[in-house]
Design an enzyme around this catalytic site. Sequence first.
Site, PDB file in Angstrom:
ATOM      1  N   ARG A   1      92.310  44.341  14.072  1.00 23.64           N
ATOM      2  CA  ARG A   1      90.978  43.723  14.125  1.00 23.64           C
ATOM      3  C   ARG A   1      89.987  44.380  13.167  1.00 23.64           C
ATOM      4  O   ARG A   1      88.871  43.898  12.988  1.00 23.64           O
ATOM      5  CB  ARG A   1      90.400  43.833  15.551  1.00 23.64           C
ATOM      6  CG  ARG A   1      91.171  43.059  16.582  1.00 23.64           C
ATOM      7  CD  ARG A   1      90.554  43.252  17.947  1.00 23.64           C
ATOM      8  NE  ARG A   1      89.206  42.727  18.018  1.00 23.64           N
ATOM      9  CZ  ARG A   1      88.893  41.475  18.314  1.00 23.64           C
ATOM     10  NH1 ARG A   1      89.844  40.604  18.563  1.00 23.64           N
ATOM     11  NH2 ARG A   1      87.639  41.099  18.359  1.00 23.64           N
TER      12      ARG A   1
ATOM     13  N   GLU B   1      91.866  22.725  -2.875  1.00 20.21           N
ATOM     14  CA  GLU B   1      92.174  23.727  -1.857  1.00 20.21           C
ATOM     15  C   GLU B   1      93.247  23.204  -0.883  1.00 20.21           C
ATOM     16  O   GLU B   1      94.143  23.933  -0.489  1.00 20.21           O
ATOM     17  CB  GLU B   1      90.884  24.111  -1.110  1.00 20.21           C
ATOM     18  CG  GLU B   1      91.049  25.043   0.074  1.00 20.21           C
ATOM     19  CD  GLU B   1      91.707  26.378  -0.245  1.00 20.21           C
ATOM     20  OE1 GLU B   1      91.871  26.719  -1.433  1.00 20.21           O
ATOM     21  OE2 GLU B   1      92.097  27.066   0.712  1.00 20.21           O
TER      22      GLU B   1
ATOM     23  N   ASN C   1      81.210  45.623  19.381  1.00 17.51           N
ATOM     24  CA  ASN C   1      81.822  44.686  18.440  1.00 17.51           C
ATOM     25  C   ASN C   1      80.854  43.512  18.346  1.00 17.51           C
ATOM     26  O   ASN C   1      80.465  42.964  19.371  1.00 17.51           O
ATOM     27  CB  ASN C   1      83.186  44.233  19.009  1.00 17.51           C
ATOM     28  CG  ASN C   1      83.733  43.006  18.331  1.00 17.51           C
ATOM     29  OD1 ASN C   1      83.505  42.796  17.149  1.00 17.51           O
ATOM     30  ND2 ASN C   1      84.451  42.192  19.087  1.00 17.51           N
ATOM     31  N   GLY C   2      80.447  43.148  17.117  1.00 13.73           N
ATOM     32  CA  GLY C   2      79.555  41.995  16.976  1.00 13.73           C
ATOM     33  C   GLY C   2      78.371  42.306  16.083  1.00 13.73           C
ATOM     34  O   GLY C   2      78.407  43.247  15.282  1.00 13.73           O
TER      35      GLY C   2
END
Length: 609
Positions: A27, A482, A98-99
């Site tokens: 992460r 893409e 986290n954030g």
Amino acid sequence: MCGIIGYIGNDNAADVLIEGLKRLEYRGYDSAGIAVLQHGRIEIRRSVGKLLHLEDALKKELLSGTVGIGHTRWATHGKPSEQNAHPHRSGNVVIVHNGIIENYLAHKRRLETAGYRFQSETDTEVIAHLLALHMEEGHSLEQAFRATVRELHGSYAIAGLCVSEPETLVVTKSGCPLVVGQGDKAAFLASDVTPLLAHTRHVTFLEDGDIGTLTPLGVTVTGVDGHPVHRDEVRIDWNAEAAEKGGYPHFMLKEIHEQPQAILDTLRGRYSYDSGEADLPDLAITPDQLRDARSIWIVACGTSWHAGMVGKYLLEELVHKPVQVDIGSEFRYRNPMVQEGDVFIALSQSGETADTLAAAREARRLGAYVLSIVNVVGSTLARESDGVIYTRCGPEISVASTKAFTGQVMALYLLALHVGRVRQVLSVEDGQWWLDQFMALPGHVERVIKREAEFVAMAHRFYEKKNFLYLGRGINYPIALEGALKLKEISYIHAEGYAAGEMKHGPIALIDEDMPVVVLAPRDRLYEKTVSNLMEVKARSAPVIAFVSESEQELEALADCVFRIPNTHALLSPIPFTAALQLLAYHIATLRNIDVDRPRNLAKSVTVE
Ligand code: G6P
């Protein structure tokens, strides 16, 4: 996208935390740290780089407490450094986060005036000081934590502990994942289930606004106002690898699904609605410099180059400035007519692509302001740029880029709004209108990816074909490129993207009943023209897969498959269209049994020429 973890029980907390952080390292991995309560004191160990460095630091100075929290970081505010690594302490409290805290600047100013000294450049540190402040007012840890949470705006998963209540850990979440679990006389928390699986298979996923209180005897969940909340316990049967992918079979699919959050995070806290402006403090280019720049250059490679092409359409339309887009490896070897004071924008997920870096250095040598749009904080490109907008997408692990692309396009929208307001091409009301549209984008993407079954059905029809043609016009021409790139990268099917109007100058010769043609036909001013191109395709018996606006009715009879995309302004359609094409490519590739996350011959980051 950082990882947080916490443990309270009878075992050595440092060992449990490190083992858990290893599982969360995917992460984020630019720095890591743990805090453990030991002999009535908070002991913190932090280090930059991979977890191994933290393990080495811990071997030198062993920690013996049984309560602690830990963090593996993917920087958003502040470069990767030991000071910016979590946990962050204020007096006798410590937290991990986290954030993104959107209102951290206002809190920071207030706390500094109240005498709190900041040690890091992070938004997180305000949480630690707020918690300490509320504890100094005489509140318990849990009460102080509730008071703190009420003052935060943004996305977060937070865990905290304090010296005076060694038998308690507190956690909360809003917009970021958090899971808690109970073991034998122990309780655990983490950003996902992976660290918990070694201890328990019964876990509880907290919901936004929940406050979890962990003691060795278990976990209680309450609302922010203190009323009890019931959350079901879930049994997890995944193995560790599946859990790391959040239960998805591939990182690519997980990353496709993370796009609504990544887009929202890239937007978060970066605008002022009242003035209809984008707020990009790290841009480091003054309004005068932006106004005076003669032209704008955009350079990138691969998928990032396609985002750059979207940027050209966008900036020319919204800002009325000439924009030139180039591929890194081309720009560096031609004689670009960059002039002193031009604006040069480099786009890169990794910030390490050799050709993009070389092009940025060349532009700077010629006197341009170098701005970069980068996902990896502290990467070479970010460090060497005059200004930067970070896409806050979290680590992208799958080789084929998905969420980094939509994050880049979102950052370009913000940049276009900023330049448009500075040049007064856009009024306050225009700015507000655009901000409303931006905020709707995560929901549009969510609606596309919820209809995954339709892509599975399409893939079953076409996965054995050998060639595909993708057609788009205007701002969706780069999306056709893409879409074709995604398909060839992960399915090894030959695919070409083309400007629909250019088809008659070559590719039409290839079209027959064996060549599916993917047509992007939103209801925009080019719609009628795209439909005529589609008729030309149909006249040559090609199967047509049409991606159209939600309100579309006409193409039903012409196309073999029709997928409706939520209605948006034409300039914003690239984001939901891209999500759809990613899912089509993904499901075709999985039916062909290809290792989607690691396609042959490709690298995630190309750091050589
Ligand atoms: C490689 C990757 C692509 C990526 C390109 C540019 O080719 O496989 O997914 O788009 O590099 O990378 P960057 O990190 O500069 O965006």
